[in-house]
Write a protein that holds these residues in place. Structure first.
Motif, mmCIF file in Angstrom:
data_model
loop_
_atom_site.group_PDB
_atom_site.id
_atom_site.type_symbol
_atom_site.label_atom_id
_atom_site.label_comp_id
_atom_site.label_asym_id
_atom_site.label_seq_id
_atom_site.Cartn_x
_atom_site.Cartn_y
_atom_site.Cartn_z
ATOM 1 N N ARG A 49 50.300 51.799 37.430
ATOM 2 C CA ARG A 49 51.006 52.092 36.186
ATOM 3 C C ARG A 49 50.552 53.402 35.556
ATOM 4 N NH1 ARG A 49 48.936 47.440 31.957
ATOM 5 N NH2 ARG A 49 46.688 47.826 32.082
ATOM 6 N N ALA A 52 52.910 56.230 37.598
ATOM 7 C CA ALA A 52 54.325 55.954 37.861
ATOM 8 C C ALA A 52 55.127 57.244 37.915
ATOM 9 C CB ALA A 52 54.882 55.032 36.782
ATOM 10 N N THR A 53 54.689 58.275 37.186
ATOM 11 C CA THR A 53 55.392 59.554 37.202
ATOM 12 C C THR A 53 55.220 60.276 38.532
ATOM 13 O OG1 THR A 53 53.464 60.622 36.182
ATOM 14 C CG2 THR A 53 55.229 59.865 34.714
ATOM 15 N N ALA A 101 61.840 55.314 36.441
ATOM 16 C CA ALA A 101 60.459 54.886 36.202
ATOM 17 C C ALA A 101 59.716 55.916 35.370
ATOM 18 C CB ALA A 101 59.752 54.658 37.535
ATOM 19 N N ARG A 104 60.655 55.878 31.698
ATOM 20 C CA ARG A 104 60.174 54.720 30.937
ATOM 21 C C ARG A 104 58.665 54.765 30.692
ATOM 22 N NH1 ARG A 104 64.785 53.040 33.249
ATOM 23 N NH2 ARG A 104 65.944 51.275 32.352
ATOM 24 N N ALA A 105 57.949 55.620 31.411
ATOM 25 C CA ALA A 105 56.502 55.709 31.225
ATOM 26 C C ALA A 105 56.197 56.305 29.852
ATOM 27 C CB ALA A 105 55.889 56.575 32.329
ATOM 28 N N LEU A 114 53.364 53.137 32.899
ATOM 29 C CA LEU A 114 54.596 52.351 32.974
ATOM 30 C C LEU A 114 54.224 50.881 32.804
ATOM 31 C CD1 LEU A 114 57.647 52.210 33.559
ATOM 32 C CD2 LEU A 114 57.065 51.941 35.986
ATOM 33 N N ASP A 118 58.712 47.320 31.315
ATOM 34 C CA ASP A 118 59.598 48.463 31.538
ATOM 35 C C ASP A 118 59.895 48.641 33.028
ATOM 36 O OD1 ASP A 118 59.797 49.136 28.836
ATOM 37 O OD2 ASP A 118 57.891 50.223 28.901
ATOM 38 N N PHE A 119 58.912 48.353 33.871
ATOM 39 C CA PHE A 119 59.128 48.408 35.317
ATOM 40 C C PHE A 119 60.199 47.403 35.724
ATOM 41 C CE2 PHE A 119 58.000 46.388 39.412
ATOM 42 C CZ PHE A 119 58.234 47.457 40.268
#
Length: 377
Positions: A49, A52-53, A101, A104-105, A114, A118-119
């Motif tokens: 998490r 995630a970017t 993804a 949403r992070a 993330l 949201d995931f």
């Protein structure tokens, strides 16, 4: 799982850009600060998490079955009535999923996190289970073909490199490169005046374009006027060229001219005396000396080669009558390796296009494909 119940902790991680779930390290349980960790199993969906970017998503394989992760690596299990975990793994490769993804992070640093909710909220294309299995099987077949092509390319390239060493061994009489040449000459810098330099003319070879067994193209060309206003010269077809300096792994590489070309100042052209050495034999002989030449480069800040270093290099010289056959064998190895590399490249492009079409419902695999699945099973 309680850390106190084990002696050691095999940590798993998730590589960036959908590089896969892997065993990161094994540490003594006494060094772990967390009181509890999560155990992952084959088929689990895992992501980091904090990254995630960077598309740090994956599906656990058999090699990480039983590994442990911290709460920074949320793990989920696909509902077998709705999704195939390997299909979810393919979804992670799609640009749209990765962009969703990343969007949403949250957070203020590069490591925007993330959250699990949201995931799970990311919308994806989820066809029926049968279609998911077809997609996984088809992409898997392409992956297998890519792996096979890569293996052929790597094996043939390794065989070629081993065969090259025979030219450098004591198997053949030793001579210097200069002993088998008619001419050895480096290039020069042409006039940079637009009227003299740019436009149609003779291809002008630079050091970064040298590493090629069949050079027929150069990015730039030099006009007749440009040649007159410089120390550049035109080397004939059949010459072997060597990069005397350049960035990265350029220095010491060798190429073969299929057509006459003008030389950049960083390139030396070796014109063989064909009564003594086959032109392709010279090319392979210089390829065998790349590492040696690099080691002999001189200079503090940017070590470079010189004409004397290149022509003073020693090579093995088979009997003239045997050279063409040996060079032909080496050429075949290069051709096979190149063909396999080209095939792998084409297959990767095919895979990318297929995946895009299949994951966006642009194309569906017909139900008749199931016959192949059943046969494979």
């Amino acid at each position: 799982m309680a850390v106190s119940s084990v002696d050691s902790v095999p940590y798993a991680g998730v590589r960036w850009y959908v590089g896969g779930v892997y065993e990161r390290e094994v540490v003594p349980a006494s060094m772990v600060k967390s009181k509890s960790l999560s155990r992952i199993e084959t088929g689990d969906i895992v992501y980091n998490r904090m990254w995630a970017t960077k598309a740090s998503f994956g599906v656990a394989g058999d090699d990480v079955d039983g590994c442990l992760v911290t709460n920074d690596f949320p793990a989920f299990r696909a509902d077998p009535n709705q999704a195939v975990s390997d299909y979810i793994g393919l979804l992670f490769e799609s640009k749209s999923f990765q962009e969703s993804a990343a969007a949403r992070a949250t957070g203020t640093t590069e490591r925007r996190r993330l959250k699990e909710a949201d995931f799970l909220d990311i919308t994806v294309y989820l066809p029926p289970l049968a279609e998911q299995r077809r997609i996984v099987d088809l992409i898997g077949a392409v992956d297998g073909a890519i792996e096979a092509a890569d293996e052929v390319a790597e094996t043939t390239a390794a065989t070629y490199e081993a065969a090259l060493q025979t030219i450098s061994s004591s198997l053949y009489p030793r001579v210097t490169v200069g002993d088998v040449l008619l001419v050895a000459k480096a290039g020069g810098t042409p006039s940079r005046k637009a009227a003299d330099y740019f436009g149609a003319g003779t291809p002008w070879l630079k050091s970064g374009e040298v590493d090629n067994p069949a050079i027929v193209f150069a990015e730039e060309s030099i006009t007749e006027a440009g040649l007159r206003n410089s120390s550049a010269w035109i080397a004939p077809a059949g010459s072997t060229v060597v990069a005397m300096y350049g960035q990265g792994n350029t220095k010491g590489t060798a190429g073969y001219l299929e057509r006459p070309m003008a030389m950049n100042q960083a390139v030396i052209a070796l014109v063989p005396d064909t009564e003594l050495i086959d032109s392709r034999m010279l090319f392979h002989a210089m390829r065998s000396r790349t590492v040696s030449l690099r080691q002999k480069a001189i200079g503090a800040a940017q070590p470079n080669l010189s004409k004397s270093l290149v022509i003073g290099e020693e090579i093995g010289l088979p009997e003239r009558g045997a050279q063409s056959s040996l060079a032909g064998t080496l050429d075949s190895m290069l051709d096979q390796s190149s063909a396999a590399t080209d095939l792998a490249t084409s297959l990767r492009s095919l895979r990318s296009n297929l995946l895009t079409a299949l994951l966006t419902s642009e194309h569906e695999i017909p139900a008749s494909y199931d016959v192949l699945l059943e046969g494979a099973a």
